[in-house]
Motif scaffolding. Structure first.
Motif, short mmCIF file in Angstrom:
data_model
loop_
_atom_site.label_atom_id
_atom_site.label_comp_id
_atom_site.label_asym_id
_atom_site.label_seq_id
_atom_site.Cartn_x
_atom_site.Cartn_y
_atom_site.Cartn_z
N LEU A 235 0.82 -1.21 0.00
CA LEU A 235 0.00 0.00 0.00
C LEU A 235 0.86 1.26 0.00
O LEU A 235 0.60 2.21 -0.75
CB LEU A 235 -0.92 0.01 1.23
CG LEU A 235 -1.97 -1.09 1.32
CD1 LEU A 235 -2.71 -0.99 2.65
CD2 LEU A 235 -2.96 -1.01 0.16
N LEU A 236 1.88 1.28 0.85
CA LEU A 236 2.72 2.47 0.97
C LEU A 236 3.46 2.80 -0.32
O LEU A 236 3.60 3.97 -0.69
CB LEU A 236 3.73 2.28 2.11
CG LEU A 236 3.22 2.40 3.54
CD1 LEU A 236 4.30 1.99 4.53
CD2 LEU A 236 2.77 3.83 3.83
N THR A 237 3.97 1.77 -0.98
CA THR A 237 4.87 2.03 -2.10
C THR A 237 4.18 2.13 -3.45
O THR A 237 4.68 2.82 -4.34
CB THR A 237 5.95 0.93 -2.18
OG1 THR A 237 5.32 -0.36 -2.25
CG2 THR A 237 6.85 0.97 -0.96
N TRP A 238 3.02 1.47 -3.62
CA TRP A 238 2.45 1.41 -4.96
C TRP A 238 1.05 1.99 -5.12
O TRP A 238 0.61 2.24 -6.26
CB TRP A 238 2.43 -0.05 -5.45
CG TRP A 238 3.77 -0.48 -5.97
CD1 TRP A 238 4.67 -1.28 -5.35
CD2 TRP A 238 4.36 -0.11 -7.22
NE1 TRP A 238 5.80 -1.44 -6.13
CE2 TRP A 238 5.63 -0.74 -7.28
CE3 TRP A 238 3.95 0.68 -8.29
CZ2 TRP A 238 6.48 -0.60 -8.38
CZ3 TRP A 238 4.80 0.83 -9.38
CH2 TRP A 238 6.05 0.19 -9.42
N ILE A 239 0.31 2.23 -4.03
CA ILE A 239 -1.06 2.72 -4.18
C ILE A 239 -1.13 4.08 -4.88
O ILE A 239 -1.99 4.29 -5.75
CB ILE A 239 -1.77 2.73 -2.82
CG1 ILE A 239 -2.12 1.30 -2.40
CG2 ILE A 239 -3.05 3.57 -2.87
CD1 ILE A 239 -2.97 0.54 -3.42
N PRO A 240 -0.26 5.05 -4.56
CA PRO A 240 -0.34 6.31 -5.32
C PRO A 240 -0.16 6.11 -6.82
O PRO A 240 -0.92 6.66 -7.63
CB PRO A 240 0.80 7.15 -4.72
CG PRO A 240 0.97 6.62 -3.34
CD PRO A 240 0.74 5.14 -3.47
N TYR A 241 0.83 5.31 -7.20
CA TYR A 241 1.07 5.04 -8.62
C TYR A 241 -0.11 4.29 -9.24
O TYR A 241 -0.56 4.60 -10.35
CB TYR A 241 2.35 4.22 -8.76
CG TYR A 241 2.75 3.93 -10.19
CD1 TYR A 241 3.54 4.83 -10.90
CD2 TYR A 241 2.35 2.77 -10.83
CE1 TYR A 241 3.92 4.57 -12.21
CE2 TYR A 241 2.72 2.50 -12.13
CZ TYR A 241 3.50 3.40 -12.82
OH TYR A 241 3.86 3.14 -14.11
N TYR A 242 -0.65 3.31 -8.50
CA TYR A 242 -1.78 2.52 -8.97
C TYR A 242 -3.00 3.40 -9.24
O TYR A 242 -3.66 3.28 -10.29
CB TYR A 242 -2.11 1.45 -7.94
CG TYR A 242 -3.50 0.87 -8.04
CD1 TYR A 242 -3.80 -0.11 -8.97
CD2 TYR A 242 -4.52 1.31 -7.18
CE1 TYR A 242 -5.08 -0.64 -9.06
CE2 TYR A 242 -5.79 0.78 -7.26
CZ TYR A 242 -6.08 -0.19 -8.21
OH TYR A 242 -7.34 -0.72 -8.30
N LEU A 243 -3.31 4.29 -8.31
CA LEU A 243 -4.49 5.14 -8.46
C LEU A 243 -4.38 6.07 -9.66
O LEU A 243 -5.37 6.34 -10.35
CB LEU A 243 -4.71 5.96 -7.19
CG LEU A 243 -5.18 5.18 -5.95
CD1 LEU A 243 -5.15 6.06 -4.71
CD2 LEU A 243 -6.57 4.59 -6.16
N VAL A 244 -3.16 6.54 -9.94
CA VAL A 244 -2.98 7.47 -11.05
C VAL A 244 -2.90 6.75 -12.39
O VAL A 244 -3.55 7.12 -13.37
CB VAL A 244 -1.71 8.33 -10.83
CG1 VAL A 244 -1.38 9.16 -12.08
CG2 VAL A 244 -1.89 9.24 -9.63
#
Length: 422
Positions: A235-244
């Motif tokens: 969640l910490l490392t990939w959720i921002p990239y995933y959402l965008v």
């Protein structure tokens, strides 16, 4: 009038609050690269795999030194070790804002991991020394809520600031401002901690490392923490990239969705820790109370992760909120178990060993996710793996960890090493 649970003395409450702020800053600093990932990847011309390796670099230094840090904390006390590490990781955050390429940023992440390695051994030692069993879930919930409130702040406000001013100014400014924590800690919490250093050293002699390593519950806790940490670091490392990039939300939308997810995680940590303490005060054993919380978290997190991976854009947002709630249950008592079983004699070393083994997932999760995304073109497999490990986490805490009760370390000494009766 005596202070009844869940109250704590004002100075101790001040220390707990400062430790919560410490974890809050800790997780903003380790997660700020994830928040800035879309811009960093573009500016530095990185592949998804390279970005994954940058996100992993932190753990290369963070992980292996923690048993030594735990040993140091159990003998010297927590405060000086904590301040030294904090200064080191703040410097790493500031320097990251000046990094000109992959190699320089990789080096800053290594330095960040080294500084942050002091955190959980020192925090666990402090909490077990000053907080009773019937208040420990609530205190840990407050402190560990920084694991989620930090990313919530970093993703929401950091995401907004990065969108407005760029990622480099955010790294530099936040690293400098966070140094105010050191002044607060020296003024409030350090006073009196170092006075017990000699007593810590004497008490720690009975909890020798070889005895600690023979405890099956330490290995069960490490497996449970490994699996739950995989979810956390995913969640910490990939959720921002995933959402965008996969769900096509804008940076401000990503900030609101990701920030809400971690906010829900933090609130759940505090509430579930408080609930476990409540039932313990009413006669439920710590074993039943703590393990029930783990079981609830495992099921909620696993179902929600599958919901995120296999639903449409709008539904995936609500499932992601469920993931935050489930992970809050999973992490609320993560360190309480070791604090109770190991006691003040060995809490630092228990936390150091557990955190070293559990943070192997911090190396695997970011890199494996990057590789899976490059090869499959989506995050579906990544969410599926995280769901399976969430269930394994609950199973490990319930079935591999034994009775949650203090060990009498003096009984483990051979006769010639036991204290002479007076």
């Amino acid at each position: 009038m005596p202070c009844e649970p869940p109250c704590v003395a004002p100075r101790v409450f001040g220390m707990v609050a400062l430790l919560g702020v410490l974890i809050f800053i800790n997780y903003i600093d380790r997660g700020n690269l994830s928040t800035a990932a879309p811009l960093v990847k573009s500016e530095l011309n990185l592949t998804a795999s390279q970005l994954g390796f940058l996100l992993t670099a932190f753990f290369i230094t963070y992980m292996p030194v923690q048993p030594f840090v735990g040993w140091l904390v159990d003998r010297m006390g927590a405060s000086r070790v904590l301040v030294t590490g904090f200064l080191l990781w703040s410097l790493a955050t500031i320097l990251s804002g000046f990094a000109g390429g992959f190699a320089a940023l990789f080096a800053c992440r290594l330095l960040l991991g080294l500084g942050e390695s002091v955190t959980f051994p020192a925090v666990s030692h402090s909490l077990v020394e000053y907080i009773s069993e019937t208040q420990r879930g609530f205190a840990n919930g407050i402190v560990l809520s920084g694991i989620s409130f930090g990313p919530a702040f970093g993703i929401f406000f950091g995401g907004m600031a990065i969108a407005a001013y760029g990622w480099r100014p955010f790294f530099i400014a936040f690293g400098a401002i966070s140094l105010l924590w050191v002044a607060a800690w020296l003024a409030i919490a350090q006073r009196g901690q170092h006075q017990g250093a000699d007593a810590h050293a004497r008490a720690a002699q009975s909890a020798r490392v070889e005895f600690l390593l023979r405890e099956p519950s330490l290995w069960g806790a490490s497996v449970g923490a490994f699996c739950s940490n995989y979810l956390l670091y995913f969640l910490l490392t990939w959720i921002p990239y995933y959402l965008v990039h996969e769900r096509h939300w804008t940076l401000p939308q990503m900030a609101r969705i990701g920030g809400t997810t971690f906010l829900l995680m933090g609130v759940t940590m505090v509430c579930s820790g408080l609930a476990a303490d409540y039932f313990i005060r009413r006669g439920v054993t710590p074993t039943v109370a703590r393990k029930t919380v783990f079981g609830i978290g495992a099921v909620v997190a696993a179902v929600s992760l599958l919901g995120v991976g296999y639903s449409n854009d709008l539904a995936s947002v609500f499932w992601l909120f469920g993931v935050g709630i489930g992970d809050g249950f999973l992490h609320a008592n993560n360190f309480v178990v070791g604090q109770t079983i190991a006691g003040p004699e060995a809490a630092g070393r228990w936390a150091g060993i557990q955190n070293t083994l559990s943070n192997i997932s911090g190396i695997i999760a970011p890199s494996l996710t990057g590789i899976l995304v490059d090869r499959t073109g989506s995050f579906v497999m990544a969410f599926t793996i995280a769901a399976v490990l969430a269930l394994f986490s609950g199973a490990a805490w319930i079935f591999l960890v034994g009775k949650i009760a203090p060990i009498d370390w003096s009984r483990k000494l051979v006769p010639s090493l036991r204290p002479t009766p007076t």
